[in-house]
Every structure is written in C-alpha cells, then in structure tokens.
Design a protein around this motif. Structure first.
Motif, PDB file in Angstrom:
ATOM      1  N   SER A   1     -49.682  49.964 -37.747  1.00  0.00           N
ATOM      2  CA  SER A   1     -48.592  49.789 -37.157  1.00  0.00           C
ATOM      3  C   SER A   1     -48.443  48.853 -36.190  1.00  0.00           C
ATOM      4  O   SER A   1     -49.604  48.349 -35.594  1.00  0.00           O
ATOM      5  N   PHE A   2     -47.328  48.175 -36.261  1.00  0.00           N
ATOM      6  CA  PHE A   2     -47.330  47.132 -35.100  1.00  0.00           C
ATOM      7  C   PHE A   2     -45.651  46.911 -34.779  1.00  0.00           C
ATOM      8  O   PHE A   2     -45.043  47.441 -35.388  1.00  0.00           O
ATOM      9  N   THR A   3     -45.417  46.246 -33.784  1.00  0.00           N
ATOM     10  CA  THR A   3     -44.018  45.907 -33.308  1.00  0.00           C
ATOM     11  C   THR A   3     -43.576  44.442 -33.741  1.00  0.00           C
ATOM     12  O   THR A   3     -44.225  43.492 -33.527  1.00  0.00           O
ATOM     13  N   LEU A   4     -42.372  44.536 -34.372  1.00  0.00           N
ATOM     14  CA  LEU A   4     -41.679  43.162 -34.871  1.00  0.00           C
ATOM     15  C   LEU A   4     -41.445  42.234 -33.758  1.00  0.00           C
ATOM     16  O   LEU A   4     -40.828  42.617 -32.853  1.00  0.00           O
ATOM     17  N   PRO A   5     -42.169  41.194 -33.618  1.00  0.00           N
ATOM     18  CA  PRO A   5     -41.841  40.181 -32.812  1.00  0.00           C
ATOM     19  C   PRO A   5     -40.623  39.345 -33.111  1.00  0.00           C
ATOM     20  O   PRO A   5     -39.742  39.751 -34.032  1.00  0.00           O
ATOM     21  N   GLN A   6     -40.207  38.274 -32.458  1.00  0.00           N
ATOM     22  CA  GLN A   6     -39.029  37.419 -32.828  1.00  0.00           C
ATOM     23  C   GLN A   6     -39.399  36.675 -33.891  1.00  0.00           C
ATOM     24  O   GLN A   6     -40.422  36.225 -34.071  1.00  0.00           O
ATOM     25  N   GLY A   7     -38.255  36.514 -34.934  1.00  0.00           N
ATOM     26  CA  GLY A   7     -38.671  36.001 -36.143  1.00  0.00           C
ATOM     27  C   GLY A   7     -37.556  36.531 -37.192  1.00  0.00           C
ATOM     28  O   GLY A   7     -37.522  37.589 -37.350  1.00  0.00           O
ATOM     29  N   SER A   8     -36.786  35.725 -37.931  1.00  0.00           N
ATOM     30  CA  SER A   8     -35.956  36.069 -38.973  1.00  0.00           C
ATOM     31  C   SER A   8     -36.498  36.482 -40.307  1.00  0.00           C
ATOM     32  O   SER A   8     -36.276  37.197 -41.158  1.00  0.00           O
ATOM     33  N   LEU A   9     -37.681  35.763 -40.314  1.00  0.00           N
ATOM     34  CA  LEU A   9     -38.497  35.604 -41.682  1.00  0.00           C
ATOM     35  C   LEU A   9     -39.859  35.755 -41.238  1.00  0.00           C
ATOM     36  O   LEU A   9     -40.512  34.861 -41.231  1.00  0.00           O
ATOM     37  N   GLN A  10     -40.480  37.166 -41.472  1.00  0.00           N
ATOM     38  CA  GLN A  10     -41.534  37.335 -41.134  1.00  0.00           C
ATOM     39  C   GLN A  10     -42.580  37.869 -42.304  1.00  0.00           C
ATOM     40  O   GLN A  10     -41.908  37.950 -43.298  1.00  0.00           O
ATOM     41  N   ALA A  11     -43.832  38.109 -41.976  1.00  0.00           N
ATOM     42  CA  ALA A  11     -44.702  38.534 -43.117  1.00  0.00           C
ATOM     43  C   ALA A  11     -45.665  39.439 -42.744  1.00  0.00           C
ATOM     44  O   ALA A  11     -46.156  39.231 -41.649  1.00  0.00           O
ATOM     45  N   VAL A  12     -46.231  40.118 -43.551  1.00  0.00           N
ATOM     46  CA  VAL A  12     -47.475  40.905 -43.407  1.00  0.00           C
ATOM     47  C   VAL A  12     -48.386  40.733 -44.712  1.00  0.00           C
ATOM     48  O   VAL A  12     -47.944  40.141 -45.481  1.00  0.00           O
TER      49      VAL A  12
ATOM     50  N   SER B   1     -37.384  40.438 -44.080  1.00  0.00           N
ATOM     51  CA  SER B   1     -36.311  39.677 -43.383  1.00  0.00           C
ATOM     52  C   SER B   1     -35.890  40.755 -42.090  1.00  0.00           C
ATOM     53  O   SER B   1     -35.882  41.890 -42.247  1.00  0.00           O
ATOM     54  N   VAL B   2     -35.892  40.132 -41.008  1.00  0.00           N
ATOM     55  CA  VAL B   2     -35.733  40.792 -39.703  1.00  0.00           C
ATOM     56  C   VAL B   2     -34.396  40.344 -38.984  1.00  0.00           C
ATOM     57  O   VAL B   2     -34.181  39.088 -38.788  1.00  0.00           O
ATOM     58  N   LYS B   3     -33.808  41.146 -38.599  1.00  0.00           N
ATOM     59  CA  LYS B   3     -32.365  41.078 -37.793  1.00  0.00           C
ATOM     60  C   LYS B   3     -32.849  40.677 -36.397  1.00  0.00           C
ATOM     61  O   LYS B   3     -33.746  41.231 -35.920  1.00  0.00           O
ATOM     62  N   PRO B   4     -31.843  39.861 -35.742  1.00  0.00           N
ATOM     63  CA  PRO B   4     -32.201  39.414 -34.181  1.00  0.00           C
ATOM     64  C   PRO B   4     -31.854  40.493 -33.408  1.00  0.00           C
ATOM     65  O   PRO B   4     -30.999  41.357 -33.807  1.00  0.00           O
ATOM     66  N   ASN B   5     -32.420  40.481 -32.247  1.00  0.00           N
ATOM     67  CA  ASN B   5     -32.056  41.456 -31.115  1.00  0.00           C
ATOM     68  C   ASN B   5     -32.076  40.970 -29.981  1.00  0.00           C
ATOM     69  O   ASN B   5     -33.022  40.211 -29.279  1.00  0.00           O
ATOM     70  N   PRO B   6     -30.867  40.472 -29.320  1.00  0.00           N
ATOM     71  CA  PRO B   6     -30.613  39.940 -28.063  1.00  0.00           C
ATOM     72  C   PRO B   6     -31.408  40.330 -27.036  1.00  0.00           C
ATOM     73  O   PRO B   6     -31.882  39.374 -26.097  1.00  0.00           O
ATOM     74  N   ALA B   7     -31.897  41.423 -27.072  1.00  0.00           N
ATOM     75  CA  ALA B   7     -32.858  42.018 -25.912  1.00  0.00           C
ATOM     76  C   ALA B   7     -34.242  41.267 -26.106  1.00  0.00           C
ATOM     77  O   ALA B   7     -34.922  41.365 -25.110  1.00  0.00           O
ATOM     78  N   MET B   8     -34.662  40.894 -27.166  1.00  0.00           N
ATOM     79  CA  MET B   8     -35.720  40.201 -27.494  1.00  0.00           C
ATOM     80  C   MET B   8     -35.747  38.756 -27.083  1.00  0.00           C
ATOM     81  O   MET B   8     -36.978  38.164 -27.179  1.00  0.00           O
ATOM     82  N   GLN B   9     -34.802  37.912 -26.627  1.00  0.00           N
ATOM     83  CA  GLN B   9     -34.589  36.615 -26.715  1.00  0.00           C
ATOM     84  C   GLN B   9     -35.691  36.228 -25.642  1.00  0.00           C
ATOM     85  O   GLN B   9     -35.506  36.988 -24.295  1.00  0.00           O
TER      86      GLN B   9
ATOM     87  N   ASP C   1     -31.305  48.519 -40.254  1.00  0.00           N
ATOM     88  CA  ASP C   1     -32.201  47.499 -40.732  1.00  0.00           C
ATOM     89  C   ASP C   1     -33.265  47.260 -39.643  1.00  0.00           C
ATOM     90  O   ASP C   1     -33.280  47.095 -38.571  1.00  0.00           O
ATOM     91  N   MET C   2     -34.590  46.820 -40.426  1.00  0.00           N
ATOM     92  CA  MET C   2     -35.759  46.347 -39.584  1.00  0.00           C
ATOM     93  C   MET C   2     -35.045  45.281 -38.543  1.00  0.00           C
ATOM     94  O   MET C   2     -34.482  44.119 -39.011  1.00  0.00           O
ATOM     95  N   THR C   3     -35.476  45.425 -37.413  1.00  0.00           N
ATOM     96  CA  THR C   3     -34.889  44.386 -36.193  1.00  0.00           C
ATOM     97  C   THR C   3     -36.039  44.206 -35.272  1.00  0.00           C
ATOM     98  O   THR C   3     -36.946  45.035 -35.108  1.00  0.00           O
ATOM     99  N   GLU C   4     -36.053  42.909 -34.495  1.00  0.00           N
ATOM    100  CA  GLU C   4     -37.025  42.762 -33.829  1.00  0.00           C
ATOM    101  C   GLU C   4     -37.128  43.566 -32.852  1.00  0.00           C
ATOM    102  O   GLU C   4     -35.880  44.269 -32.067  1.00  0.00           O
TER     103      GLU C   4
END
Length: 374
Positions: free
Chosen positions: A232-243, A273-281, A175-178
C-alpha cells in the motif's frame, strides 16, 4: 474487419465437462460490414489467437453486419460552457471499478478514472515468450524493461494480474484521487515452494516519464504456485500514474532495482488515472515516505539484524538470478509413455500413464480451454 483481422480477446472459458459440450458468450457488435469470430480450443497452454498444440483446434466464422440506420445523428455542437471547478475527493464522484486496456503509446495496460483499476485476467498473464505462456504485448512496461524467457508457464515464475484499489479508510465511492491510500495486489506464480522468489512493488507519479519509487520492502513469495502479494502507498500528485510489480528468481539485491534482468524474472506495469485534489497542490512526494526497515542502501536501518542477514544471502541468490537452469527437484521426472498429465510416482520418478501417448507426466492436472476472439 474480416479482410484484415486484428483479433481482440472476448473470453477464456474452461470446458464444462467431457464429450460434446456447448459454450456460449455474448458481446457487443462493433461497426463494420464484414466481421468475424474465432474460437480456439486448446489442450493446456495459455490464451492465444492461434495456439499450436498437437490437440488444438481453431475455426473462424465470417458474418455480415448491417449499418444502424436508426442511430441518432450527432447533435449540433453547443457553445463551450465555462470551466467547472476541479473535482475533489468528496465522495460524490465515482466511475466505478475499471478494467484496463492496452495502451500502444505507453506500452502498458491503462485504466481511466475509477475506484479501482484491474489489468484483467488476460493482459499480463504469463511472461515474455516462455513455453505455453506468451504474455500479450510483452513486456508491458513503460520503459522497455524486458522479461526473462526461461522456464515453462505456471511451473516457473510469472506475474499474471495487477489490481489497484482504494484502501479502507479513504472516502468510499469516489474515484482514486491524489492523497488517497491505495493497495496494489499482484497475482503471481511462484516456483516450487516459493522460497527462491521475491517481489518488489514501485510507483511513478508520471507514467509518461516514470521515476520509480519502491513501495515498502522486498517481499518473498508466501508459497508455491498461485499466490497474491500486496503493498500500500499514498497517491502523490499526478493525473497519470503507474504501479510496477517486479518478480525475481533468487535475488535479494538491496537498493532500488526496478528492472532486474534474470532469466526467470517478470516485470509488469499498470497505468492509473488519478483525479486532482486541491489540498495536495504543492505537496511533494517526500511528505509520504515509504522507508525501508532493514536496507542500508535505501535509508535508515531500523532492524539491523535483518540487514546483515540479507547481505549474507545476497551473493548466493544473485548467482541464482543469473542462472539459466534451476536445480532439479527431488522426485521430478519426465513421462516415458505419456498420458494427459496423470502420471504416477514410482521409485522417485513421475511417469505418465502408458499407452496414451499425450506428453509427459506432470504435477498439474490437465485441462482444456476455449479462447474466444473477435
């Protein structure tokens, strides 16, 4: 509930041919004792629960639904298990492609977790309240940015669909992830040759309190009619994002302008909806810059000659954006005798086929569609 119907779209289907035809569509029956189905047959126009064309027909059928006595009762709640580890972008978790549904709290279409998010063919189709193309739940924006209402559906500008997908090179199947790179695609309708229309893309890391960041440069329509534009862009931190896609007639005004107000402009948002990525904290959005290459209002100028050229165009195109009428195209005219859009060119004027009495000549070929609602 047939006694107080709240119609939901099921499908929009082209007539398979002329004369007597049979069209079918299957759907899952929800709970409810008295339900209803509606069929809306329309000549041209856009999907609607109650189109008002002179040749349109809509009929309802009420049917009784029995309760499922064999349904499995809900299980006894189990003790709350311990918290599981936060999911990571390792390719092992996938909910598949997702189709958005309208979220009343946010005021825009929203997808749950998935490898992609698609607004679908109906939710964003059209613009505001333009003729023959009213947009469902308009304006479909998180911050009440409104659409222009001038023009006609699929002659003038509209954003009809937005899709967000994981870009190639990211972990497939997850799934789409940070931290994932994603591609935003907008299906748009560009007026005339498209040379007067422009599209901006934006993202916001928090859909509940959006602060818009522009994705790349402003793009011109690649041509007239139906077109697809991407960024195209890179998903930042955030569980509920928008374009956001913002389509403008005659505006190349520089700088962040996520909500233009032209009479032919269309702005639509899609929540993902974007899943968290611990490496992005702790990683800020500044780590994923999307610089402008030729815009003195957005950062360092890399291609200065383009900035000068854009500034020279700015005044004239901004005047176009504020206008309520567009220049008349060469050879464009209205039918005198009608016909179903099968006019012929003669002496620079397009005239409808005489004697049929069904409207005006048009470049577009007419068609009938069935709209199904439940």
């Amino acid at each position: 509930d047939a006694s107080s119907p709240d119609w939901q779209p099921l499908a929009s289907i082209n007539c398979p041919g002329g004369g007597a035809q049979t069209i079918t569509h299957a759907f899952d029956v929800p709970s409810g004792a008295n339900q209803s189905i509606r069929v809306n047959l329309r000549y041209n126009g856009s999907p609607s629960t109650c189109s008002n064309g002179n040749y349109d027909d809509h009929d309802d059928l009420i049917f009784t639904v029995k309760a499922d006595t064999n349904a499995t009762p809900p299980p006894t709640p189990a003790p709350t298990p311990p918290l599981t580890p936060v999911p990571t972008n390792d390719g092992s978790s996938s909910s598949g492609p997702q189709t958005a549904s309208y979220n009343t709290d946010l005021g825009a279409p929203k997808c749950s977790y998935g490898v992609s998010c698609d607004s679908g063919a109906a939710l964003l189709n059209g613009r505001g309240s333009i003729a023959n193309g009213n947009e469902f739940h308009a304006p479909n924006t998180l911050d009440a940015c409104i659409d222009g209402n001038s023009g006609t559906y699929h002659s003038d500008e509209s954003i009809d669909r937005i899709v967000v997908t994981k870009a190639s090179g990211t972990v497939s199947g997850s799934d789409m992830t940070e931290g994932d790179e994603v591609t935003v695609s907008a299906n748009v309708w560009c007026w005339n040759t498209g040379s007067s229309d422009y599209i901006d893309f934006y993202y916001a890391s928090d859909a509940t309190l959006p602060v818009w960041t522009q994705i790349g440069d402003r793009q011109p329509c690649p041509g007239g009619g139906a077109q697809t534009v991407t960024a195209s862009f890179t998903l930042p931190q955030g569980s509920l994002q928008a374009v956001r896609a913002n389509m403008m007639y005659g505006s190349v005004s520089t700088g962040l302008n996520s909500c233009t107000s032209g009479n032919y402009d269309d702005t639509d948002d899609l929540v993902i909806s974007v899943k968290p990525n611990p490496a992005m904290q702790g990683v800020s959005e500044a780590a994923f810059p999307i610089p402008s290459r030729h815009d003195d209002e957005q950062g360092e100028i890399i291609e200065a000659w383009k900035d000068i050229e854009a500034d020279e165009m700015k005044k004239d195109l901004n005047e176009m954006n504020a206008s309520t009428e567009k220049p008349k195209l060469k050879g464009q005219g209205k039918g005198k005798g009608g016909g179903k859009g099968k006019g012929k060119w003669k002496d620079g004027e397009k005239k409808g086929k005489a004697g049929k009495g069904k409207g005006k000549g048009s470049d577009d070929e007419s068609e009938s569609q069935f709209g199904l609602w439940q």
